[in-house]
Design a protein around this motif. Sequence first.
Motif, PDB file in Angstrom:
ATOM      1  N   ASN A  69      10.401  -4.098  -4.214  1.00  0.00           N
ATOM      2  CA  ASN A  69      10.875  -4.016  -5.849  1.00  0.00           C
ATOM      3  C   ASN A  69       9.141  -2.515  -6.833  1.00  0.00           C
ATOM      4  OD1 ASN A  69      11.347  -3.046  -8.904  1.00  0.00           O
ATOM      5  ND2 ASN A  69      12.911  -4.048  -8.447  1.00  0.00           N
ATOM      6  N   ILE A  70       9.466  -1.652  -6.393  1.00  0.00           N
ATOM      7  CA  ILE A  70       8.005  -0.830  -6.709  1.00  0.00           C
ATOM      8  C   ILE A  70       8.426  -0.947  -8.290  1.00  0.00           C
ATOM      9  CG2 ILE A  70       7.464   1.700  -7.468  1.00  0.00           C
ATOM     10  CD1 ILE A  70       8.500   2.003  -4.264  1.00  0.00           C
ATOM     11  N   LYS A  71       9.743  -1.176  -9.066  1.00  0.00           N
ATOM     12  CA  LYS A  71       8.997  -0.581 -10.457  1.00  0.00           C
ATOM     13  C   LYS A  71       8.893  -1.744 -10.470  1.00  0.00           C
ATOM     14  CE  LYS A  71      12.213  -0.798 -14.266  1.00  0.00           C
ATOM     15  NZ  LYS A  71      13.853  -1.052 -14.284  1.00  0.00           N
ATOM     16  N   ASP A  72       8.891  -3.116 -10.523  1.00  0.00           N
ATOM     17  CA  ASP A  72       8.620  -4.702 -10.961  1.00  0.00           C
ATOM     18  C   ASP A  72       7.807  -5.247  -9.948  1.00  0.00           C
ATOM     19  OD1 ASP A  72      11.025  -4.042 -12.628  1.00  0.00           O
ATOM     20  OD2 ASP A  72      12.042  -5.211 -11.170  1.00  0.00           O
ATOM     21  N   ASN A  73       6.971  -4.636  -8.959  1.00  0.00           N
ATOM     22  CA  ASN A  73       6.235  -5.015  -8.573  1.00  0.00           C
ATOM     23  C   ASN A  73       5.973  -6.463  -8.004  1.00  0.00           C
ATOM     24  OD1 ASN A  73       4.196  -2.991  -8.746  1.00  0.00           O
ATOM     25  ND2 ASN A  73       3.665  -3.329 -10.598  1.00  0.00           N
ATOM     26  N   PHE A  74       7.655  -6.638  -6.872  1.00  0.00           N
ATOM     27  CA  PHE A  74       8.456  -8.131  -7.091  1.00  0.00           C
ATOM     28  C   PHE A  74       8.570  -7.675  -5.726  1.00  0.00           C
ATOM     29  CE2 PHE A  74      11.817 -10.547  -6.814  1.00  0.00           C
ATOM     30  CZ  PHE A  74      11.010 -11.848  -6.881  1.00  0.00           C
TER      31      PHE A  74
ATOM     32  N   THR B  41       0.889  -1.373  -0.119  1.00  0.00           N
ATOM     33  CA  THR B  41       0.289   0.166   0.515  1.00  0.00           C
ATOM     34  C   THR B  41       0.572   1.285  -0.123  1.00  0.00           C
ATOM     35  OG1 THR B  41      -1.797  -1.144   1.084  1.00  0.00           O
ATOM     36  CG2 THR B  41      -1.686   1.764   1.304  1.00  0.00           C
ATOM     37  N   LEU B  42       1.807   1.500   1.100  1.00  0.00           N
ATOM     38  CA  LEU B  42       2.884   2.806   0.448  1.00  0.00           C
ATOM     39  C   LEU B  42       3.574   2.899  -0.356  1.00  0.00           C
ATOM     40  CD1 LEU B  42       4.241   4.813   2.080  1.00  0.00           C
ATOM     41  CD2 LEU B  42       5.912   2.934   2.703  1.00  0.00           C
ATOM     42  N   ALA B  43       3.801   1.635  -1.340  1.00  0.00           N
ATOM     43  CA  ALA B  43       4.926   1.451  -2.420  1.00  0.00           C
ATOM     44  C   ALA B  43       3.473   2.421  -3.513  1.00  0.00           C
ATOM     45  CB  ALA B  43       5.014   0.150  -2.763  1.00  0.00           C
ATOM     46  N   ASP B  44       2.167   1.818  -3.833  1.00  0.00           N
ATOM     47  CA  ASP B  44       0.907   2.050  -4.213  1.00  0.00           C
ATOM     48  C   ASP B  44       1.327   3.878  -4.425  1.00  0.00           C
ATOM     49  OD1 ASP B  44       0.480  -0.509  -5.373  1.00  0.00           O
ATOM     50  OD2 ASP B  44      -0.592  -0.681  -4.120  1.00  0.00           O
ATOM     51  N   LYS B  45       0.945   4.215  -2.714  1.00  0.00           N
ATOM     52  CA  LYS B  45       0.910   5.767  -2.440  1.00  0.00           C
ATOM     53  C   LYS B  45       2.418   6.324  -2.841  1.00  0.00           C
ATOM     54  CE  LYS B  45      -3.300   5.808  -0.910  1.00  0.00           C
ATOM     55  NZ  LYS B  45      -3.989   5.533  -1.447  1.00  0.00           N
ATOM     56  N   ILE B  46       2.927   5.832  -2.919  1.00  0.00           N
ATOM     57  CA  ILE B  46       4.657   6.995  -3.364  1.00  0.00           C
ATOM     58  C   ILE B  46       4.007   6.560  -5.056  1.00  0.00           C
ATOM     59  CG2 ILE B  46       7.060   6.384  -4.616  1.00  0.00           C
ATOM     60  CD1 ILE B  46       6.986   5.309  -0.741  1.00  0.00           C
ATOM     61  N   THR B  47       3.891   5.897  -5.162  1.00  0.00           N
ATOM     62  CA  THR B  47       3.665   5.280  -6.851  1.00  0.00           C
ATOM     63  C   THR B  47       2.569   6.875  -7.164  1.00  0.00           C
ATOM     64  OG1 THR B  47       4.531   3.200  -7.168  1.00  0.00           O
ATOM     65  CG2 THR B  47       2.871   3.968  -9.326  1.00  0.00           C
TER      66      THR B  47
END
Length: 145
Positions: A139-144, A16-22
């Motif tokens: 990994n935000i870039k690769d959703n991994f 969720t944090l990664a999604d918010k950053i994106t």
Amino acid sequence: MELQDQKHFLIRMQITLADKITEMEPNALGRPTTVNVMASMKEGKIVKFMFGTSVRCGIATRTITKGMVYRNNQLIAKSRAANIPILLWCRKNIVLTEKELKTCDYPWGNCAEWAPLQAMHERKKSQKHHAILWSQTYNIKDNFL
């Protein structure tokens, strides 16, 4: 809540944090590449946790060049590394050859894990204590994971 459930909850919050950053920075060049969650456990339960991100400071614009962004990222990573005791110890105690020194330009303070690790470490010189740490990097870039 069982330990596995606690870990799964933290992983969901990490994503969720990664999604918010994106959402906040749609340009991949302007956002961190990784988000880390680290937790300290005691008696089979998570007692503390912290999130961290890799270093990224902006994108090239009309007034800010790619070189300036790169230098700023390097300075931030070096500043982080200069303030984290374990990294200072490594820099002082690891012997590199001249060739290795020339090719080893990794910005040690860039990792998403360093800030949470430092916060969780909390070692006092007069006391020795051990902590069980769990860490997960996304990994935000690769959703991994």
